[in-house]
Design an enzyme around this catalytic site. Structure first.
Site, PDB file in Angstrom:
ATOM      1  N   ILE A 195      37.095  16.253  88.655  1.00  0.00           N
ATOM      2  CA  ILE A 195      37.941  17.412  88.349  1.00  0.00           C
ATOM      3  C   ILE A 195      38.828  17.821  89.516  1.00  0.00           C
ATOM      4  O   ILE A 195      39.766  18.592  89.356  1.00  0.00           O
ATOM      5  CB  ILE A 195      37.063  18.584  87.871  1.00  0.00           C
ATOM      6  CG1 ILE A 195      36.163  18.132  86.717  1.00  0.00           C
ATOM      7  CG2 ILE A 195      37.884  19.775  87.431  1.00  0.00           C
ATOM      8  CD1 ILE A 195      36.899  17.517  85.532  1.00  0.00           C
TER       9      ILE A 195
ATOM     10  N   SER B  52      37.914  18.738  93.252  1.00  0.00           N
ATOM     11  CA  SER B  52      37.353  18.987  94.578  1.00  0.00           C
ATOM     12  C   SER B  52      36.124  18.124  94.825  1.00  0.00           C
ATOM     13  O   SER B  52      35.377  17.815  93.905  1.00  0.00           O
ATOM     14  CB  SER B  52      37.000  20.462  94.741  1.00  0.00           C
ATOM     15  OG  SER B  52      36.085  20.871  93.764  1.00  0.00           O
TER      16      SER B  52
ATOM     17  N   ARG C 242      28.637  38.525  95.326  1.00  0.00           N
ATOM     18  CA  ARG C 242      29.875  37.751  95.398  1.00  0.00           C
ATOM     19  C   ARG C 242      31.102  38.628  95.236  1.00  0.00           C
ATOM     20  O   ARG C 242      31.202  39.413  94.296  1.00  0.00           O
ATOM     21  CB  ARG C 242      29.921  36.703  94.291  1.00  0.00           C
ATOM     22  CG  ARG C 242      29.078  35.522  94.542  1.00  0.00           C
ATOM     23  CD  ARG C 242      29.672  34.617  95.627  1.00  0.00           C
ATOM     24  NE  ARG C 242      29.011  33.329  95.508  1.00  0.00           N
ATOM     25  CZ  ARG C 242      29.600  32.256  95.012  1.00  0.00           C
ATOM     26  NH1 ARG C 242      30.870  32.276  94.671  1.00  0.00           N
ATOM     27  NH2 ARG C 242      28.927  31.135  94.885  1.00  0.00           N
TER      28      ARG C 242
ATOM     29  N   CYS D  61      37.139  25.532  82.070  1.00  0.00           N
ATOM     30  CA  CYS D  61      35.678  25.576  82.176  1.00  0.00           C
ATOM     31  C   CYS D  61      35.101  26.961  81.952  1.00  0.00           C
ATOM     32  O   CYS D  61      35.795  27.960  82.076  1.00  0.00           O
ATOM     33  CB  CYS D  61      35.255  25.059  83.545  1.00  0.00           C
ATOM     34  SG  CYS D  61      36.111  25.832  84.908  1.00  0.00           S
TER      35      CYS D  61
ATOM     36  N   HIS E 139      26.947  22.782  88.253  1.00  0.00           N
ATOM     37  CA  HIS E 139      26.399  23.975  88.889  1.00  0.00           C
ATOM     38  C   HIS E 139      24.924  23.841  89.224  1.00  0.00           C
ATOM     39  O   HIS E 139      24.363  24.687  89.891  1.00  0.00           O
ATOM     40  CB  HIS E 139      26.633  25.206  88.012  1.00  0.00           C
ATOM     41  CG  HIS E 139      28.013  25.735  88.190  1.00  0.00           C
ATOM     42  ND1 HIS E 139      29.077  25.229  87.495  1.00  0.00           N
ATOM     43  CD2 HIS E 139      28.513  26.682  89.011  1.00  0.00           C
ATOM     44  CE1 HIS E 139      30.174  25.854  87.877  1.00  0.00           C
ATOM     45  NE2 HIS E 139      29.861  26.742  88.792  1.00  0.00           N
TER      46      HIS E 139
ATOM     47  N   CYS F 175      33.180  20.192  86.132  1.00  0.00           N
ATOM     48  CA  CYS F 175      34.065  21.015  86.957  1.00  0.00           C
ATOM     49  C   CYS F 175      34.130  20.380  88.345  1.00  0.00           C
ATOM     50  O   CYS F 175      33.552  19.311  88.565  1.00  0.00           O
ATOM     51  CB  CYS F 175      33.502  22.437  87.010  1.00  0.00           C
ATOM     52  SG  CYS F 175      34.636  23.656  87.712  1.00  0.00           S
TER      53      CYS F 175
HETATM   54  N1  GLN Z   1      40.456  21.391  90.574  1.00  0.00           N
HETATM   55  C1  GLN Z   1      39.516  22.452  90.818  1.00  0.00           C
HETATM   56  C2  GLN Z   1      38.267  21.894  91.469  1.00  0.00           C
HETATM   57  O1  GLN Z   1      37.938  20.769  91.210  1.00  0.00           O
HETATM   58  C3  GLN Z   1      39.125  23.141  89.514  1.00  0.00           C
HETATM   59  C4  GLN Z   1      38.217  24.302  89.769  1.00  0.00           C
HETATM   60  C5  GLN Z   1      37.929  25.155  88.535  1.00  0.00           C
HETATM   61  O2  GLN Z   1      38.005  24.713  87.429  1.00  0.00           O
HETATM   62  N2  GLN Z   1      37.596  26.389  88.709  1.00  0.00           N
HETATM   63  O3  GLN Z   1      37.606  22.577  92.232  1.00  0.00           O
HETATM   64 ZN    ZN Z   2      36.296  23.993  86.285  1.00  0.00          ZN
END
Ligand code: GLN
Ligand code: ZN
Length: 764
Positions: free
Chosen positions: A436, A438, A520, A648, A699, A731
C-alpha cells in the site's frame, strides 16, 4: 438574562500532559496516584479557565481518562464479562483494559471496538450490550468532579451522554435482540444519577443527544418521548444538546420533550434557527451554538450578532450563547503557538480563545454594542483584512479553477480500453502482488527526519540517508519477488502533513494537538488560502526508486478529499472549491510523475467515507464533488498509465457506486478484518475495474500464514474476475517492524504464486 457556556473543553492539556501521563502510567513508569494528580491539575485548569473568562457555567464531567463514551459505560455499569463484569465500582485498570485490551496490572484480553464519533476525527469506545444486560450505577467519577469543582465556583453544569445516544452508539453482541429494548432498564440508572445531582443542588444538567441530528428510525424517534417522560428531573433542569447538524425531521419530537432547554448547532446548520424557534415553546431556554467547536477560525462577530435579534424576540431573556459543540475538537490554546506569524495568528481562535468569544458575545448582548465598540471595530477590521489578504487569494489558482470542466475529469478512454494498454505496458502476472505504500518507519528514519527538520544535519546527509532507505526497501521487495514496488515513504511522517508542507495555502502549528483517541493526538494542518504547488513534491523520490529496479515502482500521493478531511479547512469558500484546488495541484504532480517515467500512480483516499455527511439526503452532493475532485487529480494521464487508489477502515459497502465512479484502474481496499465482508457489496454490484482486497490485517503483529491468505483470495475470486484481482495487505506497513513485514509479505507472495499456478493451468 443571556447566559454563556460551552459544551465541553479539551481534556488533553495544552502541552498534552494527559497523553504523557497516560503513556507513562501504561508503561509502569508512574503510579495511579501520580496519574490522578495530572488529571486533577488538568481539570482544575480547565475549570479555572472557564471561570476566569467569565462563563456563567462551568462544564463538569467532560474530562475523561480515555473517552467519554467509555466513561458512560462505566457510569452505567456496562462492562463486558471478559473484563470481569461489575462488582462495586469499576476501577481504572478495568477501564483501561476495556479501552486497550491491557493495563499495567491486568491480564491481556481483546479490547472493545473503537469507532468514529459522528463525522469527526475523534474515536470512541463502542459499548457492548448483551440481551441480559444489566445497568447499575458503577462510578463516582462524575460526582467527585462536581464536588471538586464546587470548591471553585457554585455555577456548575454537569454533562452526561443521553440514554438514547448512548444506546445508539453501542452494539448488541448477539443478533437476537434489539438494543432499544434495553431502554427501560437504563432509565432507572439515569434517575439515580439525577438524584445525586439533586442532592448536590445542581440547577442545570447538560444531556447530550447528538443522534437527534441523524436520520432515525421511527422506533427510535418514538422512544425519545417515552424515555424523557420517564426521566425524573424534579427540580433539576435539563438542557438537551444537539450538535454537528440540523434537527430537521426530529424537530417536532424534540419540541414535545419535557426538557427545560435545547441547544442547537448554528455553525453546522445555521438554517435551523428560525424553524427551531418556531417549534420550541418560548418558556424554554434556547442555547445558540454560534462559536464553532469544529474549526479554528476567529469568529466574525458582526455576522453572529445579526442572528441574535430573532432569538431575542422568541424567548426574550431566555437564550444562551455557546460553542456549537464541545471544544474537544479544537486545540487548547493559541498562545502556545510561538512560531506562527502575527497575521495568521490573528485569524485563529483555539478553545481558550473561543471561550472569550462566547463571553464577549454574551456581554454585547447584555450591555449593547455601544459598550464594546472598540472590540467590535477591531474584529471587523481583522475580518476585512483577512478577506482581502493577498496570502489567501491567488488569482492564478482561481482562474484555473474557473476553467475546470468535466473534460478534465475524463480519462482518454474508458477502463476496458485502458486495461489493454496497461496490460501490454506492465506485463504483470495473474494475481499481481503489491503493497500500500509505506514500509516500517524505523527509529533511525524518524531520528534522521527530526534532525533534518531541526537543522541539525545537512540536506545532503538527509537525502542520502533517505536514498539508502529507499534502496534497501526496493531490494527487500525484489527479494520478496513483489510485482509492483513502492519506494516506502520514508520521507513522510504523515501522509497529509508531507503534502501540506510543500503546498502553498497551508500553515503548520507546533502545539495545536487534538485528541483522536485515548492518548493519541493529531495536529491537523491549517488550510488558510488558495492552494497551489510550487514544484514537484514526490518526483525525485519515486524517480530514484525507479532507477534502482526493472520492475514498476508506484508513485504515491494523498488524495484531495483525504487532505481536506484531515486538515482545518478555510471557511470563506466552499469545501468543494478547496478540494478542487488541491486536486489541481495533485493533477500537476501526477503528470510530472508520468513524465518522469512513473506509470503506476496511487492516490490514497482513506478518508473518503469519513467526510460523508451525517444525513443521507446530503450524501449525493458530497459524493459528487468528492468523486469529481479525485478524477480531476487523476485523469490527465495517458491510457497506459495505471491509476491506483487505496481506502481503509471504514464501511464502504453503501458507497461502492461512488467508489467505482472514481474510475481508478485499481483499488486496494481494506477488508481482512471483516473476513472479506466487503465482498458482499459485489454480490449486487459488479465493480468494473481492478481490485485488491486486503488479504491480511496489518494492524496486528500476527503473521498470516499462506493458507489463510489463499482462503481470502479464493473468496475474492468468487466476486472478482481473475484478471482483475490484485494481492496486497490491508494498509501501509509503517507501524510494523521489518521481521514481521518480511514474514507476512513472503507468505503473501507465496500464496499468490500457488494460486497463479492453479489458475494459469485452468486458463490454458
Ligand atoms: N500510502 C499510505 C501508507 O501506506 C496509506 C496510508 C493509509 O491508508 N492511511 O501508509
Ligand atoms: Zn490504509
Amino acid at each position: 438574562m443571556t447566559q454563556s457556556h460551552i459544551l465541553g473543553f479539551p481534556r488533553i492539556g495544552a502541552q498534552r500532559e494527559l497523553k504523557k501521563a497516560l503513556e507513562a502510567y501504561w508503561k509502569g513508569d508512574i503510579t495511579q496516584d501520580e496519574l490522578e494528580q495530572v488529571g486533577q491539575t488538568i481539570k482544575e485548569n480547565n475549570w479555572q479557565t472557564q471561570k476566569n473568562a467569565g462563563l456563567d457555567f462551568i462544564t463538569v464531567g467532560d474530562f475523561s481518562w480515555y473517552d467519554h463514551v467509555l466513561d458512560t459505560s462505566v457510569l452505567l455499569g456496562v462492562v463486558p464479562k471478559r473484563f470481569g463484569g461489575v462488582r462495586g465500582k469499576v476501577d481504572l485498570n478495568t477501564y483501561f483494559c476495556m479501552a486497550r485490551g491491557q493495563a499495567p496490572q491486568t491480564r491481556e484480553t481483546t479490547a472493545c471496538e473503537m469507532t468514529k464519533w459522528f463525522n469527526t476525527n475523534y474515536h470512541y469506545i463502542v459499548p457492548e450490550f448483551t440481551a441480559d444486560q444489566l445497568f447499575r450505577l458503577s462510578s463516582d467519577k462524575l460526582f467527585a468532579e462536581i464536588d471538586a469543582a464546587r470548591k471553585l465556583t457554585p455555577n456548575i453544569k454537569p454533562v452526561i451522554l443521553g440514554p438514547l445516544t448512548y444506546l445508539w452508539l453501542g452494539k448488541a453482541k448477539d443478533d437476537a435482540f434489539d438494543k432499544l429494548d434495553l431502554l427501560d432498564k437504563i432509565i432507572p440508572v439515569y434517575n439515580q444519577i439525577f438524584d445525586e445531582l439533586k442532592k448536590r443542588n445542581i440547577e442545570w444538567v447538560q444531556i447530550d443527544e447528538p443522534i437527534l441530528v441523524l436520520d432515525l428510525p421511527e422506533t427510535w424517534k418514538n422512544a425519545y418521548s417515552k424515555a424523557y417522560h420517564q426521566l425524573d428531573f424534579g427540580n433539576l433542569k435539563c438542557l438537551l444538546t444537539t450538535y454537528f447538524g440540523a434537527l430537521d425531521d426530529n424537530l417536532a419530537l424534540v419540541g414535545e420533550l419535557p426538557v427545560h432547554g435545547l441547544h442547537i448547532d448554528l455553525c453546522a446548520a445555521p438554517e435551523q434557527l428560525i424553524p427551531v424557534l418556531k417549534a420550541i415553546a418560548n418558556d424554554k431556554v434556547i442555547s445558540l451554538g454560534i462559536i464553532n467547536g469544529r474549526n479554528i477560525w476567529r469568529a466574525d462577530l458582526q455576522k453572529l450578532l445579526k442572528l441574535l435579534p430573532e432569538a431575542y424576540q422568541h424567548s426574550s431573556n431566555k437564550f444562551w450563547i455557546a460553542s456549537s459543540s464541545s471544544l474537544l475538537h479544537v486545540p487548547v490554546d493559541l498562545e502556545s503557538e510561538t512560531k506562527l506569524d502575527q497575521e495568521l495568528k490573528g485569524w485563529l481562535a483555539f478553545a481558550k480563545q473561543k471561550i472569550d468569544e462566547v463571553v464577549l458575545l454574551t456581554q454585547i448582548t447584555i450591555k449593547g454594542e455601544q459598550a464594546f465598540a472598540q472590540q467590535l471595530a477591531e474584529n471587523k477590521a481583522l475580518i476585512q483584512a483577512k478577506l482581502q489578504s493577498p496570502r489567501i487569494h491567488n488569482p492564478l489558482v482561481q482562474k484555473r479553477l474557473a476553467q475546470v470542466t468535466v473534460e478534465h475529469t475524463r480519462r482518454q478512454s474508458d477502463y476496458e480500453q485502458r486495461a489493454l494498454f496497461q496490460r501490454s505496458a506492465l506485463q504483470l502476472p495473474l494475481f499481481p502482488t503489491t503493497t500500500i505504500g509505506s514500509f516500517p518507519q524505523t527509529q533511525e528514519i524518524r531520528a534522521a527526519r527530526q534532525l533534518y527538520k531541526a537543522g541539525k544535519i545537512a540536506e545532503d546527509d538527509y537525502l542520502s540517508k533517505m536514498r539508502e532507505e529507499i534502496a534497501s526497501v526496493i531490494q527487500a521487495q525484489e527479494e520478496l519477488d513483489i510485482d509492483v514496488l513502492v519506494h516506502g515513504e520514508a520521507e513522510r511522517n504523515d501522509m497529509v502533513e508531507y503534502f501540506g508542507e510543500l503546498l502553498d495555502g497551508f500553515a503548520f502549528t507546533s502545539h495545536a494537538w487534538v485528541q483522536s483517541y485515548g492518548s493519541r493526538c493529531v495536529k491537523p494542518p491549517i488550510i488558510y488560502g488558495d492552494v497551489s504547488r510550487q514544484k514537484a513534491m514526490t518526483v525525485n523520490w519515486s524517480q530514484y526508486a525507479q532507477s534502482l529496479t526493472d520492475r514498476r515502482v508506484k508513485g504515491m500521493l494523498t488524495g484531495p478529499v483525504t487532505i481536506l478531511a484531515w486538515s482545518f479547512v478555510r471557511d470563506d469558500q466552499s469545501y468543494s472549491d478547496t478540494a478542487l484546488q488541491i486536486a489541481l495541484a495533485l493533477r500537476d504532480e501526477v503528470l510530472d510523475l508520468e513524465q518522469a517515467g512513473i506509470t503506476v500512480i496511487q492516490i490514497d483516499e482513506p478518508a473518503i467515507r469519513e467526510a460523508l455527511p451525517l444525513r443521507k439526503k446530503d450524501w449525493s452532493q458530497y459524493l459528487d464533488w468528492a468523486v469529481f475532485a479525485f478524477r480531476l487529480a487523476s485523469s490527465g494521464v495517458s491510457n497506459s498509465t495505471q491509476i491506483h487508489t487505496h481506502m481503509c477502515y471504514s464501511e464502504f459497502n453503501d458507497i461502492i457506486q461512488a467508489i467505482a465512479a472514481l474510475d481508478a484502474d485499481v483499488i486496494t481496499i481494506e477488508s481482512s478484518r471483516s473476513q472479506m465482508d466487503l465482498l458482499k457489496a459485489f454480490e449486487s454490484f459488479a465493480y468494473p475495474n481492478e481490485i485488491g482486497p486486503g488479504v491480511y490485517d496489518i494492524h496486528s503483529p500476527r503473521i498470516p500464514d499462506h493458507q489463510e491468505i489463499i482462503d481470502n483470495l479464493e473468496k475474492a475470486t468468487q466476486h472478482i474476475p481473475l484478471d482483475r484481482l490484485w494481492v496486497n495487505p490491508d494498509c501501509g506497513l509503517k507501524t510494523r517492524d521489518w521481521p514481521e513485514v518480511k514474514a507476512a509479505l513472503s507468505n503473501m507472495v507465496f500464496a499468490a504464486k500457488l494460486l497463479r499456478n492453479k489458475y494459469e493451468e485452468y486458463e490454458e
